[in-house]
Design a protein around this motif. Sequence first.
Motif, PDB file in Angstrom:
ATOM      1  N   THR A   1      62.334  16.211  90.280  1.00  0.00           N
ATOM      2  CA  THR A   1      63.856  15.731  90.820  1.00  0.00           C
ATOM      3  C   THR A   1      64.362  16.145  91.831  1.00  0.00           C
ATOM      4  O   THR A   1      64.842  15.427  92.730  1.00  0.00           O
ATOM      5  CB  THR A   1      64.641  15.956  89.324  1.00  0.00           C
ATOM      6  OG1 THR A   1      64.340  17.060  88.684  1.00  0.00           O
ATOM      7  CG2 THR A   1      64.418  14.580  88.387  1.00  0.00           C
TER       8      THR A   1
ATOM      9  N   TYR B   1      63.046  14.982  95.145  1.00  0.00           N
ATOM     10  CA  TYR B   1      63.531  13.371  95.715  1.00  0.00           C
ATOM     11  C   TYR B   1      65.005  13.729  96.054  1.00  0.00           C
ATOM     12  O   TYR B   1      65.371  13.082  96.971  1.00  0.00           O
ATOM     13  CB  TYR B   1      63.282  12.665  94.666  1.00  0.00           C
ATOM     14  CG  TYR B   1      61.743  12.278  94.513  1.00  0.00           C
ATOM     15  CD1 TYR B   1      61.112  11.366  95.453  1.00  0.00           C
ATOM     16  CD2 TYR B   1      61.193  12.847  93.686  1.00  0.00           C
ATOM     17  CE1 TYR B   1      59.946  11.260  95.446  1.00  0.00           C
ATOM     18  CE2 TYR B   1      59.626  12.660  93.283  1.00  0.00           C
ATOM     19  CZ  TYR B   1      59.140  11.688  94.438  1.00  0.00           C
ATOM     20  OH  TYR B   1      57.661  11.140  94.378  1.00  0.00           O
TER      21      TYR B   1
ATOM     22  N   CYS C   1      59.423   9.867  89.000  1.00  0.00           N
ATOM     23  CA  CYS C   1      60.266  10.052  90.270  1.00  0.00           C
ATOM     24  C   CYS C   1      59.901   9.439  91.374  1.00  0.00           C
ATOM     25  O   CYS C   1      60.679   8.860  92.261  1.00  0.00           O
ATOM     26  CB  CYS C   1      59.988  11.523  90.529  1.00  0.00           C
ATOM     27  SG  CYS C   1      60.912  12.597  89.250  1.00  0.00           S
TER      28      CYS C   1
ATOM     29  N   SER D   1      54.063  11.985  98.038  1.00  0.00           N
ATOM     30  CA  SER D   1      54.098  11.901  96.533  1.00  0.00           C
ATOM     31  C   SER D   1      52.856  11.416  96.078  1.00  0.00           C
ATOM     32  O   SER D   1      52.371  11.953  95.066  1.00  0.00           O
ATOM     33  CB  SER D   1      55.282  10.894  96.319  1.00  0.00           C
ATOM     34  OG  SER D   1      56.407  11.321  96.663  1.00  0.00           O
TER      35      SER D   1
END
Length: 438
Positions: A90, A93, A138, A170
């Motif tokens: 988290t 991001y 996410c 990612s």
Amino acid sequence: MVQLLKRIPEWGVRPEMPPHEANHLRLTNVLLMLMTCGSIVWTLVLAASGAVQAAVVNSSAPFVFAGGLLLMKWGFTKLARLFVITIAFTGGYVVCTVVGREAYFQFIFLFASAFSVIFFAREEKYLLGFSLLFALSCFAGLEVTDYRPFAGFERATLSVDSLLFMRLMSATLIWGLMVGHFGYFVKRRRISQEQLVSSSKMVAMGRMAAGIAHEVNNPLQRIVGHADRLKFMAASGSVAPDQISVLSEQIQVVAMRIASIVKGLLALSRDASNDPLEEVALSSVINLSLDYCRARLESHDVQLRVGEIPAQWTVLGRETQLSEVLLNVMSNAFDAAVESKEKWIQIEATLAGSMIEISVTDSGAGVKEDLRLKIFDPFFTTKPVGKGTGLGLSVSQGIMNVHGGHIALDSKSARTRFVITVPRGDDLTRPDIRQLDA
Ligand code: ADP
């Protein structure tokens, strides 16, 4: 301070833990320690360079990693890693979308830390499963662009390139996680299959043990008998050299027989899967398997008929594995024949072009039409629990595939007939053997 640094890696490690688990907790502790220090340094660098918003957001990172470390210290080792993974994803991001470009390093740093923690947790499927799902959500959250950060933070405007960078980053990490996750299942599956295959081998060996006991016991009785006679001759003073030589020769012969049975057993029990494929005499493959069935067949009045196997015929393969296949088929034939009235098993070998076919026919009731396709499936068995594993034929099929041959049930035969097809050696084309033939 030095004492503390030495103690930290041991946090959460308990003496009863297996060494690999203890080591991976130590590595996690070291990693969390490095991440705590690294994030402090990076916060200071950001503050010094005037990126105040980035420094403020980043200042939470040391607390997160130090929090993870404390959880480790208190023994919540799984929770600690779960915590770090969650925060890192988290956080990764959030810092990027709030702080913007300056946070890229932070993003990589957080992701790399989560990834390393996961790496050391790859044996724990729930932890891995969670991190994979979490990372995916996410990743999906990255696509939500119409939110406003709270507490007065400004939302960074991400350029197309920045978004592309984050997506690529990612995707790489999620791909890595998936490889790790599925690697875990593949490894587990392979281990459990190996265990089952070896347990099927154990069942076969167990069955053989009864036969071997018989095979070894008889010659031993003879050795003891002959030794008694020699002792008696020595005690009575009537030493006849001829008789001594005959008796000791017989002792030698039966002792050699025991030695060859034990040698064969050792050969059969070892893992031959990495041996090279060699030219081996067909008769030796067949005899190695028969050594372990003969006594069992005799004790149950099952007649064994072996057709002529020319001594010069050779096959290309691993003797031990081919014998294992034949032994599996013979074991099934025995189980079927022993239930029948006539009670016989027949072994024959024939040439078929560049292959040799070894057939095993039995007097049993046969395989029902609707089961014929299933019998080669792993774990398919019609035998009671404890007797059948359902692996004999599937393992044999695997072995034959590696040998470039195959094993099949002859559907045209009136009796149950299994045919093992093996590549033929070059015996018949070798001039020395042709001469022998002539
Ligand atoms: P297992 O012998 O442990 O059951 P296998 O893979 O060797 O495992 O055999 C699978 C099944 O195939 C057996 O349970 C049996 O039903 C059938 N089968 C194999 N060989 C024979 C045979 N010669 N006669 C009758 N059925 C057989």
